[in-house]
Write a protein that holds these residues in place. Structure first.
Motif, PDB file in Angstrom:
ATOM      1  N   VAL A 143       0.707  -1.041   0.520  1.00  0.00           N
ATOM      2  CA  VAL A 143       0.415   0.310   0.050  1.00  0.00           C
ATOM      3  C   VAL A 143       0.891   1.120  -0.328  1.00  0.00           C
ATOM      4  O   VAL A 143       0.593   2.370  -1.001  1.00  0.00           O
ATOM      5  N   PHE A 144       1.873   0.993   1.083  1.00  0.00           N
ATOM      6  CA  PHE A 144       3.070   2.633   0.378  1.00  0.00           C
ATOM      7  C   PHE A 144       2.657   2.847  -1.014  1.00  0.00           C
ATOM      8  O   PHE A 144       3.289   3.768  -0.531  1.00  0.00           O
ATOM      9  N   GLU A 159      10.064   4.514   2.387  1.00  0.00           N
ATOM     10  CA  GLU A 159      11.372   4.263   3.175  1.00  0.00           C
ATOM     11  C   GLU A 159      11.147   6.012   4.228  1.00  0.00           C
ATOM     12  O   GLU A 159      12.106   6.958   3.359  1.00  0.00           O
ATOM     13  N   GLY A 160      10.585   6.648   4.900  1.00  0.00           N
ATOM     14  CA  GLY A 160      11.013   8.041   5.800  1.00  0.00           C
ATOM     15  C   GLY A 160      10.008   8.803   4.803  1.00  0.00           C
ATOM     16  O   GLY A 160       9.516   9.907   5.391  1.00  0.00           O
ATOM     17  N   LYS A 161       9.396   8.661   3.497  1.00  0.00           N
ATOM     18  CA  LYS A 161       8.928   9.305   3.051  1.00  0.00           C
ATOM     19  C   LYS A 161       7.155   9.678   3.871  1.00  0.00           C
ATOM     20  O   LYS A 161       6.219  10.668   3.140  1.00  0.00           O
ATOM     21  N   PHE A 162       6.792   8.656   4.567  1.00  0.00           N
ATOM     22  CA  PHE A 162       4.893   9.380   5.085  1.00  0.00           C
ATOM     23  C   PHE A 162       5.388   9.732   6.611  1.00  0.00           C
ATOM     24  O   PHE A 162       6.398   9.571   7.673  1.00  0.00           O
ATOM     25  N   GLU A 177      -6.015   5.977   1.217  1.00  0.00           N
ATOM     26  CA  GLU A 177      -6.458   7.105   2.244  1.00  0.00           C
ATOM     27  C   GLU A 177      -5.551   7.835   3.160  1.00  0.00           C
ATOM     28  O   GLU A 177      -5.409   9.364   3.737  1.00  0.00           O
ATOM     29  N   LEU A 178      -5.534   7.561   4.432  1.00  0.00           N
ATOM     30  CA  LEU A 178      -4.998   7.285   5.361  1.00  0.00           C
ATOM     31  C   LEU A 178      -3.319   8.068   4.751  1.00  0.00           C
ATOM     32  O   LEU A 178      -3.382   8.579   5.193  1.00  0.00           O
ATOM     33  N   LEU A 179      -2.991   6.950   4.399  1.00  0.00           N
ATOM     34  CA  LEU A 179      -1.302   6.931   3.750  1.00  0.00           C
ATOM     35  C   LEU A 179      -1.313   8.232   2.889  1.00  0.00           C
ATOM     36  O   LEU A 179      -0.073   8.801   3.031  1.00  0.00           O
ATOM     37  N   THR A 180      -2.728   8.285   2.303  1.00  0.00           N
ATOM     38  CA  THR A 180      -2.236   9.393   0.847  1.00  0.00           C
ATOM     39  C   THR A 180      -2.368  10.693   2.015  1.00  0.00           C
ATOM     40  O   THR A 180      -0.721  11.554   2.051  1.00  0.00           O
TER      41      THR A 180
END
Length: 336
Positions: A143-144, A159-162, A177-180
């Motif tokens: 999902v990431f 990695e590290g982009k969220f 949606e949450l990770l966006t």
């Protein structure tokens, strides 16, 4: 004749009075019923599926023992028909709620809100496990990486982009949606830190700032030391020294890390072994916090080149290797 009329009028008045009293009693009974607390000892979830009628709901609540005398609920809906317009969703019933409170929530669509906290300093793999255990959250594999593609980031390196933060969602929401939201927040915070950076940093891009911030995050045990730790790494990069930081070694080891780093691990040739490579590792090693981004953007102006743990979350900072070795002898070698 007049006497008969008087008797009839009195009787009619008495009947009307009785009817009013009975009606009022019935009205008060139903209203009092609506203010009766639900029969619950703890919070309980309630799912209203599409097409569920309020009468089906009444049967379900009575079967579950949440309410009694469901016929009174039916009369309540005759008095207040607006309460029959319930919405689909997952709700939470609590012992403090009355029947009227519950129906108002169902009518207004006040569904249960869930939250998940993505903690700073954790890896994507750790977050994936956390999301997999989050209740009522739809999670797909990779999902990431999917979010990166959605946002036009074709690096395939999540990695590290969220951004680590607490996120809220409703039942059966898509984790995408949450990770966006998380991705966009990190983009904003990183852009701000990069724009506000002090002159002369040995960093060529925002991504390099992100990488260094992730290292600072993993090395920081106490918040007040964060900008000093950033200052040490900036000094080492400016002088062309190896960063020699254990968290990068641990990240490079992956699942092989069992709690200790050996001499063999320190000499292993991996892209993340900063005891072997010069400069930064190829990717972040964890999710940096806003504070770590700011620390790298504006590191402390110190002369330190070394630091060693006191084993209580704080560090001893040193300018020379001789000072550093003395601190190591005191806090690390004697510990062994």
């Amino acid at each position: 004749m007049k006497k008969l009329i008087l008797i009839a009028s009195s009787t009619l008045l008495a009947l009307l009075t009785l009817a009013c009293l009975v009606g009022y009693w019935g009205y008060r009974t139903i209203i009092d019923y609506s203010q009766t607390p639900l029969v619950l000892t703890e919070a309980k979830e309630l799912t209203i599926a599409r097409g569920t009628s309020v009468h089906q709901l009444a049967q379900q609540l009575e079967t579950d023992g949440v309410i009694q005398d469901k016929w009174k609920l039916k009369w309540l809906l005759k008095l207040r028909p607006e309460l029959a317009k319930i919405r689909t969703g997952l709700y939470e019933m609590t012992p403090s709620q009355t029947l009227a409170d519950l129906l108002n929530d169902l009518v207004n669509g006040k569904v249960k809100i869930f939250s998940v906290t993505l903690v700073e300093g954790k890896t994507i793999a750790e977050w994936e496990q956390q999301l997999a255990n989050a209740p009522h959250l739809q999670l797909t594999s990779e999902v990431f990486s999917a979010v990166l593609m959605d946002q036009g980031d074709d690096s395939a390196l999540p990695e590290g982009k969220f951004f680590p933060d607490t996120y809220h969602y409703t039942a059966d929401s898509d984790a995408r949606e949450l990770l966006t939201q998380s991705y966009k927040m990190m983009e904003q915070e990183l852009a701000k830190a990069w724009a506000e950076r002090v002159p002369g940093l040995p960093l060529k891009s925002r991504y390099q700032m992100l990488i260094l911030a992730s290292i600072v995050e993993k090395e920081t045990g106490q918040a007040f030391e964060r900008d000093q730790i950033a200052g040490v790494f900036i000094n080492r990069l400016n002088l062309g020294m190896k960063l020699q930081t254990d968290p990068t070694v641990i990240y490079g080891m992956g699942d092989r890390f069992k709690g200790n780093i050996t001499r063999k691990d320190l000499v292993e040739d991996t892209p993340f072994n900063t005891y072997r490579i010069f400069g930064l590792p190829p990717t972040p090693i964890a999710a940096p916090s806003k504070a770590s981004l700011q620390a790298v953007s504006k590191p402390a102006k110190v002369s330190y080149l070394y630091f060693v743990s006191r084993n209580d979350g704080t560090h001893v900072f040193s300018t020379t290797l001789e000072e550093h070795n003395r601190a190591v002898d005191i806090y690390q070698r004697k510990k062994k």
